[in-house]
Design an enzyme around this catalytic site. Structure first.
Site, PDB file in Angstrom:
ATOM      1  N   GLU A 177       0.426  -0.871  -0.011  1.00 45.14           N
ATOM      2  CA  GLU A 177      -0.383  -0.427   0.031  1.00 45.14           C
ATOM      3  C   GLU A 177       0.799   1.257  -0.025  1.00 45.14           C
ATOM      4  O   GLU A 177       0.714   2.150   0.503  1.00 45.14           O
ATOM      5  CB  GLU A 177      -0.644   0.152   1.505  1.00 45.14           C
ATOM      6  CG  GLU A 177      -1.905  -1.241   1.505  1.00 45.14           C
ATOM      7  CD  GLU A 177      -2.391  -1.796   0.704  1.00 45.14           C
ATOM      8  OE1 GLU A 177      -2.562  -0.926  -0.016  1.00 45.14           O
ATOM      9  OE2 GLU A 177      -3.320  -2.441   0.867  1.00 45.14           O
ATOM     10  N   GLY A 178       2.117   0.797  -0.651  1.00 41.65           N
ATOM     11  CA  GLY A 178       2.797   1.840  -0.885  1.00 41.65           C
ATOM     12  C   GLY A 178       4.100   2.159   0.119  1.00 41.65           C
ATOM     13  O   GLY A 178       3.784   1.795   1.475  1.00 41.65           O
TER      14      GLY A 178
END
Length: 396
Positions: free
Chosen positions: A375-376
């Site tokens: 998620e990043g």
């Protein structure tokens, strides 16, 4: 424990920050975790498996799938309530929070936010109950942090779409009933750039081989998605969004849950270390009685407390409709980074016992290695924050 011992939550007076409904939800999820999940999670981790079908039904009955969404069988709770549920789930294991997060904040959110009425009615009630499991196909083997480079393509064939390509590191994919897949379309074919498709996993040409030999998130089922001439009707496209704004907004939903969840993992590590230090004798007195132990515990408690305060502030901002993506990046970057540092420090307090699955610390530490990058990555969130502060886009 001595009579004077205080819990981390009590020390920071966390309870004063949440209302009765939020407290009840957090308590219900924590109780479910204690009775249903904790007795088995170390074995699931060791075996590299998860009883996904059974747990999906139980988690659906608990009401955590898409709990922050409105309608279609979803509970419609506040963002803070959802965050607290994520915290209690990740206090057990990051893989369990991921299971709920991918179902609700990625797959269900995408269909709820961008789907047609028909798509919502077909999938959301079943997914909320845990009768259908979803996954979210964005990351590709060669494109993680740069989703714009994706090669998965959707081509028109009459009224249908034909999808070809591959996705990688997709939570729930091998057990999913439906996949939200993002693909590039030909601009000349009436659709602009990246579009999302709701893909039943029994569609011919769809396969999802499981990824084995993971050393992290082992109590989570991860797979590839392979699309070989997957034919879909026009109605399979998500009509409500065009371009990368769609998948990136879904990722922001999932990141929000991580802001809370990482604190759950850190809290569990720290409480485990405190309890252990209180009973482990070294040179004729408990390990907890030494200054070096107490300075470590105090420093870690500060970071858990600050992380929880940040999560709660962002949750209130989200409930007020005022949160920005770069603010979620602040929470994800800080809380995961501090959680993994806490897990590693707690491992030192447990000594050799810290590397066994008899205690949760090494399991949390291994899991957080994945949470740190999905998620990043931390680097991507640093650049998002840097862009917000300087006005310059430094991604390239």
């Amino acid at each position: 424990m001595s009579a004077s011992t205080r819990s981390i939550a009590d020390l920071f007076a966390f309870d004063a920050l949440i209302d009765d409904e939020e407290r009840a939800i957090a308590s219900t999820v924590a109780d479910f975790g204690a009775k249903r999940l904790r007795p088995h999670v170390s074995q699931w981790f060791e075996d590299g498996t998860l009883p996904a079908r059974d747990l999906a039904l139980e988690l659906g009955e608990l009401g955590v799938f898409g709990m922050h969404l409105q309608g279609y069988g979803c509970a419609g709770t506040s963002a803070v309530s959802y965050g607290l549920a994520c915290l209690e789930l990740e206090a057990v294991d990051s893989g369990l929070r991921s299971f709920v997060s991918v179902q609700g904040s990625l797959a269900m959110f995408a269909i709820r936010a961008f789907g047609s009425d028909e798509q919502r009615e077909e999938w959301l009630p079943r997914m909320a109950k845990g009768e259908a499991i979803g996954c979210f196909g964005l990351t590709e083997p060669d494109f993680g942090s740069n989703p714009a480079g994706m090669r998965t393509a959707a081509k028109r064939d009459g009224d249908d779409w034909i999808l070809n390509g591959a996705k990688m590191w997709i939570t729930n994919a091998p057990v999913a009933d439906v996949a939200v897949v993002w693909a590039k379309t030909d601009l000349a074919e009436g659709a602009r750039g990246v579009r999302g498709f709701v893909v039943p996993t029994d569609t011919p040409g769809f396969s999802a081989p499981e990824i084995k030999h993971k050393m992290s998130l082992r109590a989570s089922i991860t797979g590839e998605i392979v699309l070989e001439d997957v034919r879909l009707p026009a109605s399979a496209m998500l009509p409500g969004v065009e371009g990368l704004r769609g998948p990136l907004s879904c990722l922001n939903e999932a990141r929000f849950g991580i802001v809370f969840g990482a604190i759950g993992a850190a809290r569990d590590c720290l409480q485990t270390a405190i309890d252990y230090a209180g009973t482990r004798e070294v040179f004729d007195k408990p390990l907890a009685g030494y200054q070096i132990t107490q300075t470590k515990v105090a420093d870690m408690a500060l970071e858990v407390g600050k992380g929880f305060l940040l999560a709660m502030h962002l949750g209130r901002q989200k409930d007020a409709g005022k949160i920005a993506p770069e603010q979620v990046s602040l929470g994800k970057l800080n809380n995961v980074r501090e959680a993994i540092a806490i897990a590693r420090e707690c491992r030192t307090l447990l000594g050799a016992n810290g590397i066994t699955l008899e205690y949760p610390v090494i399991r949390h530490a291994n899991n957080l290695e994945s949470v740190l990058t999905y998620e990043g990555t931390s680097e991507m969130h640093q650049l998002m924050i840097g862009k917000a502060l300087t006005g310059w886009d430094a991604f390239r």
